[in-house]
Design an enzyme around this catalytic site. Structure first.
Site, PDB file in Angstrom:
ATOM      1  N   LEU A   1      28.701 143.577  68.942  1.00 38.79           N
ATOM      2  CA  LEU A   1      27.890 144.138  70.024  1.00 38.79           C
ATOM      3  C   LEU A   1      27.511 143.054  71.032  1.00 38.79           C
ATOM      4  CD1 LEU A   1      25.526 146.320  67.804  1.00 38.79           C
ATOM      5  CD2 LEU A   1      27.463 147.128  69.190  1.00 38.79           C
TER       6      LEU A   1
ATOM      7  N   LYS B   1      23.120 141.553  57.688  1.00 38.50           N
ATOM      8  CA  LYS B   1      22.199 142.302  56.833  1.00 38.50           C
ATOM      9  C   LYS B   1      20.990 142.790  57.614  1.00 38.50           C
ATOM     10  CE  LYS B   1      21.184 139.293  53.724  1.00 38.50           C
ATOM     11  NZ  LYS B   1      21.861 138.153  54.347  1.00 38.50           N
ATOM     12  N   THR B   2      20.430 141.906  58.431  1.00 42.90           N
ATOM     13  CA  THR B   2      19.225 142.273  59.175  1.00 42.90           C
ATOM     14  C   THR B   2      19.532 143.336  60.213  1.00 42.90           C
ATOM     15  OG1 THR B   2      18.286 140.064  58.848  1.00 42.90           O
ATOM     16  CG2 THR B   2      17.339 141.407  60.603  1.00 42.90           C
TER      17      THR B   2
ATOM     18  N   ASN C   1      30.893 145.159  59.049  1.00 43.31           N
ATOM     19  CA  ASN C   1      30.308 144.563  60.252  1.00 43.31           C
ATOM     20  C   ASN C   1      31.265 143.518  60.816  1.00 43.31           C
ATOM     21  OD1 ASN C   1      28.318 144.056  62.224  1.00 43.31           O
ATOM     22  ND2 ASN C   1      27.595 142.283  61.078  1.00 43.31           N
TER      23      ASN C   1
ATOM     24  N   GLY D   1      17.648 141.514  51.184  1.00 40.09           N
ATOM     25  CA  GLY D   1      17.775 140.292  50.416  1.00 40.09           C
ATOM     26  C   GLY D   1      17.923 139.075  51.321  1.00 40.09           C
TER      27      GLY D   1
ATOM     28  N   LYS E   1      11.280 141.807  53.911  1.00 38.87           N
ATOM     29  CA  LYS E   1      12.139 140.628  53.732  1.00 38.87           C
ATOM     30  C   LYS E   1      11.373 139.740  52.758  1.00 38.87           C
ATOM     31  CE  LYS E   1      15.559 137.746  55.111  1.00 38.87           C
ATOM     32  NZ  LYS E   1      17.002 138.029  55.081  1.00 38.87           N
TER      33      LYS E   1
ATOM     34  N   ILE F   1      25.799 137.610  58.184  1.00 37.32           N
ATOM     35  CA  ILE F   1      26.883 138.596  58.309  1.00 37.32           C
ATOM     36  C   ILE F   1      26.352 139.986  58.715  1.00 37.32           C
ATOM     37  CG2 ILE F   1      28.654 137.496  56.904  1.00 37.32           C
ATOM     38  CD1 ILE F   1      26.393 140.199  55.543  1.00 37.32           C
TER      39      ILE F   1
END
EC number: 6.3.3.3
Length: 254
Positions: free
Chosen positions: A231, A40-41, A200, A141, A62, A38
């Site tokens: 994007l 996070k990175t 996001n 996480g 990470k 979703i």
């Protein structure tokens, strides 16, 4: 460490040094999400990009990554590599990702397949080393906020032991309001600070997205750091254009 055993084998014997008198507080946070895949990175990398642009030494961690491929004699995880690329502090993979697991599965399952055991000790020791070498640390996480790491330890326990302000990434799709509010509740139950959240847009066809974001703004007791659209070419720099991290505690001044 062999290529067949990417888990950190020893606990670094490092102690954190006290901050110098008058030194500005270091920035650090723990990034979590409402689910896996979703963003996070992307948000963590955007945060690191913005930190580097502000002139500080920034490093991403990470601690647990599940899903790796062997390239040029070294195991790589896509998420971990993105964090490395966004930061500007080069450290051994054994510190930035103490547990790099090959199978793209729930971490406790991937670890069992490799006869590995995910313990908080090497993660916390690695964090001390990374923090000592950096001005700012972003710890990402794995999966959602409560992902099992072994039979009695999960990612919420890890966040609690790190005791860092939490940034929540909400994947905007049907059902996200309940997922987000349950995660907010779980963060509060660990006595952790929810420092901010990001909307996001993972589902470009989500109906009533503005209304959903408004509902979350009314109910999440933390600032909205921004809204990242879907994007065409996702990158840390592109995502950072839509985010305002200055609302986070100890964010470095421009």
């Amino acid at each position: 460490m062999s290529l067949d055993d990417p888990v950190l084998a020893a606990t670094p014997q490092v102690q954190s040094a006290p901050a110098a008198a008058g030194a500005r507080p270091r920035f650090a946070c723990f990034t979590t999400g409402t689910d896996t895949e979703i963003g996070k990175t992307l948000v963590s990398a955007a945060m690191l990009y913005a930190l580097v642009q502000s002139g500080v030494r920034a490093c991403g961690m990470k601690p647990i990554a599940a899903g790796a491929e062997l390239r040029n004699g070294r195991w790589h995880n896509e998420d971990a590599d993105q964090l490395i690329a966004a930061g500007n502090v080069a450290l051994p993979q054994e510190l930035t990702t103490p547990f790099l697991l090959k199978e793209p599965a729930a971490p406790h399952i991937a670890a069992e397949l490799e006869d590995a055991y995910i313990s908080p000790v090497p993660i916390l020791a690695a964090y001390i080393e990374v923090s000592a070498a950096s001005d700012a640390v972003v710890v990402e996480g794995v999966g959602g906020f409560r992902v099992p790491l072994n039979e009695e330890f999960d990612t919420a326990d890890l966040a609690e032991q790190l005791d860092l302000p939490v940034v929540l990434v909400v994947g905007m799709r049907l059902g996200c309001i309940s997922h987000a509010l349950l995660t907010v509740e779980a963060i509060a139950n660990r006595n952790l600070m929810l420092a901010g959240w990001v909307a996001n847009e993972v589902d470009p066809d989500m109906a009533f997205i503005d209304e959903n974001i408004a509902a979350l703004e009314e109910r999440i007791p933390a600032p909205l750091l921004g809204r990242v659209p879907r994007l065409a070419q996702p990158s840390a720099a592109a995502a950072a254009e839509y985010l305002d991290f200055t609302k986070l505690p100890n964010w470095p001044a421009a």
